[in-house]
Design a protein around this motif. Structure first.
Motif, short mmCIF file in Angstrom:
data_model
loop_
_atom_site.label_atom_id
_atom_site.label_comp_id
_atom_site.label_asym_id
_atom_site.label_seq_id
_atom_site.Cartn_x
_atom_site.Cartn_y
_atom_site.Cartn_z
N ALA A 12 0.86 -1.19 0.00
CA ALA A 12 0.00 0.00 0.00
C ALA A 12 0.89 1.23 0.00
CB ALA A 12 -0.91 0.00 1.23
N ILE A 13 0.34 2.35 -0.40
CA ILE A 13 1.06 3.62 -0.44
C ILE A 13 0.34 4.62 0.45
CG2 ILE A 13 1.92 5.50 -1.90
CD1 ILE A 13 3.08 2.74 -2.61
N GLU A 14 1.08 5.27 1.33
CA GLU A 14 0.54 6.34 2.17
C GLU A 14 1.35 7.60 1.91
OE1 GLU A 14 0.78 4.97 6.20
OE2 GLU A 14 -0.62 3.31 5.84
N ILE A 15 0.67 8.68 1.53
CA ILE A 15 1.33 9.95 1.24
C ILE A 15 0.79 11.00 2.21
CG2 ILE A 15 1.74 11.76 -0.48
CD1 ILE A 15 1.19 9.56 -2.63
N ALA A 22 -2.81 13.25 8.49
CA ALA A 22 -3.36 12.01 7.95
C ALA A 22 -2.91 11.85 6.50
CB ALA A 22 -4.88 12.03 8.03
N PRO A 23 -2.90 10.62 6.00
CA PRO A 23 -2.55 10.42 4.59
C PRO A 23 -3.45 11.21 3.65
CG PRO A 23 -2.54 8.32 5.73
CD PRO A 23 -3.11 9.34 6.68
N LEU A 24 -2.88 11.61 2.53
CA LEU A 24 -3.56 12.42 1.53
C LEU A 24 -4.80 11.74 0.99
CD1 LEU A 24 -3.15 15.00 -0.19
CD2 LEU A 24 -1.85 13.61 -1.77
N VAL A 25 -4.68 10.48 0.63
CA VAL A 25 -5.79 9.78 -0.02
C VAL A 25 -5.59 8.28 0.16
CG1 VAL A 25 -4.65 9.61 -2.27
CG2 VAL A 25 -7.11 9.71 -2.18
N SER A 26 -6.67 7.54 0.09
CA SER A 26 -6.58 6.08 0.09
C SER A 26 -6.43 5.63 -1.35
CB SER A 26 -7.87 5.49 0.64
OG SER A 26 -7.71 5.04 1.92
#
Length: 151
Positions: A12-15, A22-26
């Motif tokens: 998974a990618i968390e930005i 919080a992360p930018l987007v799922s």
């Protein structure tokens, strides 16, 4: 107990942009490439020592992360982040590539990319059959990365 290999299929990618909590987007992507680190080596010859050379560590260089064929929830946050980065070239983010175990839930490792800058965001061909917001390709330049064991 035998070591279980990492799977290239479960990630998974968390930005998280600077200043955000919080992360930018799922988002989920089918491919992730460009996790690389190289070090330039300086070679020095000692005078009078023709059979020997000294190797010194030089500066490190890092690759460019490429994420392909992604899907996001109904959100335009990646597009807004790209626009914000164009408007403010100093804007950075931290991205984490999360590697999961075979069960798809347990974290095996996190690759933390520091001071990321989006350099390419490409939409896929538009198709009326698709209901989700798709991303064909996202490329991130990063200044450094570290690997942490899973949580």
């Amino acid at each position: 107990m035998a070591a279980v290999p990492f799977s290239a299929l479960n990630f998974a990618i968390e930005i998280v942009p600077d200043g955000a909590s919080a992360p930018l987007v799922s988002a989920a992507f089918a491919e992730c490439d460009g996790l690389e680190m190289t070090m330039e080596v300086k070679t020095i010859r000692d005078g009078g020592s023709n059979d020997r050379q000294v190797r010194l560590a030089g500066p490190a260089a890092y690759g460019q992360l490429t994420l392909k064929r992604g899907m996001t929830e109904a959100s335009f946050e990646l597009w807004q982040w790209m626009s914000d980065s164009i408007a403010d070239p100093g804007l950075r983010a931290q991205a984490e590539v999360v590697l999961f175990a075979g069960d798809g839930v347990s974290e095996r490792a996190r690759i933390v990319l520091q001071r990321c800058l989006p350099v390419k965001l490409k939409a896929p061909p538009l198709n009326a059959k698709e209901g989700a917001i798709a991303v064909e390709e996202l490329q991130l330049a990063y200044e450094r990365f570290t690997v942490k064991p899973g949580r």
